[in-house]
Design a protein around this motif. Sequence first.
Motif, PDB file in Angstrom:
ATOM      1  N   HIS A  47     -35.883  22.194  45.901  1.00  0.00           N
ATOM      2  CA  HIS A  47     -35.442  22.999  47.046  1.00  0.00           C
ATOM      3  C   HIS A  47     -35.489  22.175  48.330  1.00  0.00           C
ATOM      4  CE1 HIS A  47     -34.440  26.900  48.787  1.00  0.00           C
ATOM      5  NE2 HIS A  47     -35.227  26.571  49.797  1.00  0.00           N
ATOM      6  N   ASP A  48     -36.501  21.321  48.462  1.00  0.00           N
ATOM      7  CA  ASP A  48     -36.591  20.470  49.643  1.00  0.00           C
ATOM      8  C   ASP A  48     -35.463  19.446  49.687  1.00  0.00           C
ATOM      9  OD1 ASP A  48     -38.851  21.832  50.393  1.00  0.00           O
ATOM     10  OD2 ASP A  48     -40.266  20.292  49.701  1.00  0.00           O
ATOM     11  N   THR A  49     -35.011  19.018  48.505  1.00  0.00           N
ATOM     12  CA  THR A  49     -33.898  18.056  48.427  1.00  0.00           C
ATOM     13  C   THR A  49     -32.586  18.715  48.824  1.00  0.00           C
ATOM     14  OG1 THR A  49     -35.008  16.810  46.680  1.00  0.00           O
ATOM     15  CG2 THR A  49     -32.614  16.521  46.882  1.00  0.00           C
ATOM     16  N   GLY A  50     -32.401  19.962  48.402  1.00  0.00           N
ATOM     17  CA  GLY A  50     -31.187  20.698  48.749  1.00  0.00           C
ATOM     18  C   GLY A  50     -31.242  22.089  48.157  1.00  0.00           C
ATOM     19  N   ALA A  51     -31.142  23.100  48.992  1.00  0.00           N
ATOM     20  CA  ALA A  51     -31.170  24.472  48.492  1.00  0.00           C
ATOM     21  C   ALA A  51     -29.919  24.796  47.695  1.00  0.00           C
ATOM     22  CB  ALA A  51     -31.319  25.453  49.648  1.00  0.00           C
ATOM     23  N   SER A  52     -28.883  23.996  47.888  1.00  0.00           N
ATOM     24  CA  SER A  52     -27.617  24.191  47.186  1.00  0.00           C
ATOM     25  C   SER A  52     -26.963  22.847  46.963  1.00  0.00           C
ATOM     26  CB  SER A  52     -26.686  25.092  48.000  1.00  0.00           C
ATOM     27  OG  SER A  52     -25.354  25.025  47.515  1.00  0.00           O
ATOM     28  N   VAL A  53     -26.217  22.743  45.873  1.00  0.00           N
ATOM     29  CA  VAL A  53     -25.475  21.502  45.619  1.00  0.00           C
ATOM     30  C   VAL A  53     -24.420  21.270  46.694  1.00  0.00           C
ATOM     31  CG1 VAL A  53     -23.735  22.595  44.129  1.00  0.00           C
ATOM     32  CG2 VAL A  53     -24.324  20.176  43.797  1.00  0.00           C
ATOM     33  N   SER A  54     -24.002  22.338  47.373  1.00  0.00           N
ATOM     34  CA  SER A  54     -23.027  22.199  48.460  1.00  0.00           C
ATOM     35  C   SER A  54     -23.601  21.414  49.635  1.00  0.00           C
ATOM     36  CB  SER A  54     -22.568  23.573  48.940  1.00  0.00           C
ATOM     37  OG  SER A  54     -21.928  24.273  47.901  1.00  0.00           O
ATOM     38  N   ASP A  55     -24.934  21.440  49.768  1.00  0.00           N
ATOM     39  CA  ASP A  55     -25.587  20.722  50.853  1.00  0.00           C
ATOM     40  C   ASP A  55     -26.029  19.326  50.436  1.00  0.00           C
ATOM     41  OD1 ASP A  55     -25.368  23.121  52.281  1.00  0.00           O
ATOM     42  OD2 ASP A  55     -27.314  23.820  51.521  1.00  0.00           O
ATOM     43  N   PHE A  56     -25.667  18.921  49.239  1.00  0.00           N
ATOM     44  CA  PHE A  56     -26.153  17.673  48.646  1.00  0.00           C
ATOM     45  C   PHE A  56     -24.984  16.706  48.482  1.00  0.00           C
ATOM     46  CE2 PHE A  56     -27.175  15.101  44.857  1.00  0.00           C
ATOM     47  CZ  PHE A  56     -28.424  14.599  45.209  1.00  0.00           C
ATOM     48  N   ASP A  57     -25.236  15.435  48.716  1.00  0.00           N
ATOM     49  CA  ASP A  57     -24.196  14.409  48.569  1.00  0.00           C
ATOM     50  C   ASP A  57     -24.059  14.056  47.084  1.00  0.00           C
ATOM     51  OD1 ASP A  57     -22.325  12.452  48.966  1.00  0.00           O
ATOM     52  OD2 ASP A  57     -23.764  10.952  49.700  1.00  0.00           O
ATOM     53  N   PHE A  58     -23.285  14.875  46.368  1.00  0.00           N
ATOM     54  CA  PHE A  58     -23.124  14.692  44.919  1.00  0.00           C
ATOM     55  C   PHE A  58     -22.336  13.413  44.651  1.00  0.00           C
ATOM     56  CE2 PHE A  58     -21.415  15.166  40.724  1.00  0.00           C
ATOM     57  CZ  PHE A  58     -22.362  15.909  40.024  1.00  0.00           C
ATOM     58  N   ASN A  59     -22.876  12.551  43.805  1.00  0.00           N
ATOM     59  CA  ASN A  59     -22.236  11.272  43.496  1.00  0.00           C
ATOM     60  C   ASN A  59     -21.130  11.487  42.461  1.00  0.00           C
ATOM     61  OD1 ASN A  59     -21.592   8.622  42.648  1.00  0.00           O
ATOM     62  ND2 ASN A  59     -23.609   7.912  43.275  1.00  0.00           N
ATOM     63  N   GLU A  60     -19.889  11.347  42.888  1.00  0.00           N
ATOM     64  CA  GLU A  60     -18.744  11.584  42.004  1.00  0.00           C
ATOM     65  C   GLU A  60     -18.638  10.547  40.886  1.00  0.00           C
ATOM     66  OE1 GLU A  60     -16.611  14.100  42.169  1.00  0.00           O
ATOM     67  OE2 GLU A  60     -17.362  15.041  44.007  1.00  0.00           O
ATOM     68  N   GLY A  61     -19.419   9.467  40.989  1.00  0.00           N
ATOM     69  CA  GLY A  61     -19.428   8.497  39.902  1.00  0.00           C
ATOM     70  C   GLY A  61     -19.996   9.056  38.618  1.00  0.00           C
ATOM     71  N   ARG A  62     -20.703  10.168  38.698  1.00  0.00           N
ATOM     72  CA  ARG A  62     -21.245  10.808  37.501  1.00  0.00           C
ATOM     73  C   ARG A  62     -20.176  11.547  36.714  1.00  0.00           C
ATOM     74  NH1 ARG A  62     -26.700  10.549  37.944  1.00  0.00           N
ATOM     75  NH2 ARG A  62     -27.612  10.488  40.038  1.00  0.00           N
ATOM     76  N   VAL A  63     -18.971  11.680  37.283  1.00  0.00           N
ATOM     77  CA  VAL A  63     -17.929  12.534  36.706  1.00  0.00           C
ATOM     78  C   VAL A  63     -16.718  11.684  36.329  1.00  0.00           C
ATOM     79  CG1 VAL A  63     -16.462  14.553  37.087  1.00  0.00           C
ATOM     80  CG2 VAL A  63     -18.695  14.388  38.257  1.00  0.00           C
ATOM     81  N   ARG A  64     -16.125  11.988  35.193  1.00  0.00           N
ATOM     82  CA  ARG A  64     -14.819  11.405  34.869  1.00  0.00           C
ATOM     83  C   ARG A  64     -13.951  12.509  34.274  1.00  0.00           C
ATOM     84  NH1 ARG A  64     -15.655   7.354  29.611  1.00  0.00           N
ATOM     85  NH2 ARG A  64     -16.522   8.894  28.169  1.00  0.00           N
ATOM     86  N   PHE A  65     -12.715  12.546  34.715  1.00  0.00           N
ATOM     87  CA  PHE A  65     -11.771  13.548  34.218  1.00  0.00           C
ATOM     88  C   PHE A  65     -11.085  13.020  32.965  1.00  0.00           C
ATOM     89  CE2 PHE A  65     -11.696  17.009  37.218  1.00  0.00           C
ATOM     90  CZ  PHE A  65     -12.332  16.462  38.327  1.00  0.00           C
TER      91      PHE A  65
END
Length: 545
Positions: A77-95
């Motif tokens: 929760h201290d890191t981010g109450a929501s993933v929207s508030d977090f700098d999600f690393n798009e390198g974890r994703v591949r389409f």
Amino acid sequence: MRRSTRRARNVKPDLGRIKYESSDSELDSKEDVLDSKDFKVEELEVDSKNLKGDLKNVKADPDSNLSFADRVAKSRHDTGASVSDFDFNEGRVRFLTEAQEVAKDSTAILYWMQRDQRVFDNWSLLYAQKLAIKKKLPMIVVFCFHDRCDGPNATLRTFNFMVSGLEEVQSDCRSKNINFDVLKGLPGDVIPRYVVNQRIGAVVTDFYPIRESTAWVKAVKDKLPPDVPLAEVDAHNIVPAWILHEKQVYQARQLRTKFAEHFPEFLTNFPDVMYHPHSFLAKTEKVDWKYLMQDKKIDRSVDDVPGVHGGGKAALAALELFIKNSLKDYEDYKNDPARDVSPYLSHYFHFGHLSSQRAFFEVQKFVHNRRYEASVSGFYEEAVVRKEMSDNYCLYNDKYDCLEGAYEWAISSLDAHRRDKRDYLYSEEDIESATTHDDLFNAATKQLKTEGRMHRYMKMYWPKKILEWTPSPEKAIAISNRLLNKYAYDGRDPDSYLAVMWAIGGLHDRPWAGRRVIGKIRCMMLEGCEKKFDVAAYVDRYSGV
């Protein structure tokens, strides 16, 4: 697909820079190849507020009145109450599809859960929620329940363990206003139909480089509507497998260099899963797991191990127990089955009940304490380097469970010794019943059958003996995998397949002096084990089994 191209040196790391030292001659040592003395974690600039250096300091923390699980939850929760508030690393994703945007006029985002069977600390679920929040859509998690959803040779033991974790997933989803549904049938048959019927806008799934999962993902991709994207997220590894290396690696030091480059970017804490703000109108019924299990065509002769429970809560409890009781001694005794300080977290990793990123994130907090520093490095070698090497192997080598997946030198050497006389020749029944002449081997087999696990050092010795006592390396590999898949909670996993191929096929090893039967494969002998640990004590532990 947008892919991260940031370099570690240009990123302000969350946990500081980690450096590793390794020797070019690491495999020349007669020490066990899994020893971690050839590298160390030199430096971690840890956030002093959240990451303390030893157990005493943790107790002095303002949050010390919280349980271990509650402290982990608070840190999310201290890191981010929501993933929207977090700098999600798009390198974890591949389409995997040409479509990469959420389909128009859709009603929900779907997370098809496979390998990573947890709600928290799950990059796949977080990415699905990120898409859903962005598009103001409900979110659905589905799991496909069928006879082979945990791979070949699955048993009542492994299914019950998996179901206990899925029951927790269902409860956690409900607490976060996320629909959870179980689909009966193969993914290629049920997922596309579900997508059409529910007007799903995008499908997110887990990365899993086992051939069964790869085939299921392809079947789903081929049948999805052309405007619905399928995104694969590596929620199992700290550094996504396709970023860590673009081809099969042959030695651990190749990955250690890559880890040092990418860790500052990827080794972060997880944000929390928020209470989902958009509800799905058609609520799903609570799953009747006993009913689902009734018609499963699985081996029911292998039952549960008393006291072993699946799920994220049990996994965190096991991690806490290891940190408190065994971490400080881990480096000194990790290869000692008699002393046995093993964390035994691999079954939680296999079913995705625990993120290895969470495990290492918690363990590395003790790196500045001299009593723990070497053990943190040892845990890193086992739970990160070796585990992620196994995904690399299975991702780039689809012969991961047969001799063709070994190096050419190993295949040639074993071929040259096919007709060598064996001192002992045992059937699979002899091996499974633990009735060989080798008491140490028999004890390892008994541990496997009664506890659903095998000490990691014995998991190296055990297949090597099977190689010596069976007519061919192909048969030795098949028997080793069959029995590990049948009895071990962490069988049917890249790490298990890699262990067998290291022992029998020389994978990630070098050629040794030639011997009868095993050729240039590294030899492990009872006499050598007796010099390393108290063999009699280990054998005695399972003598009454």
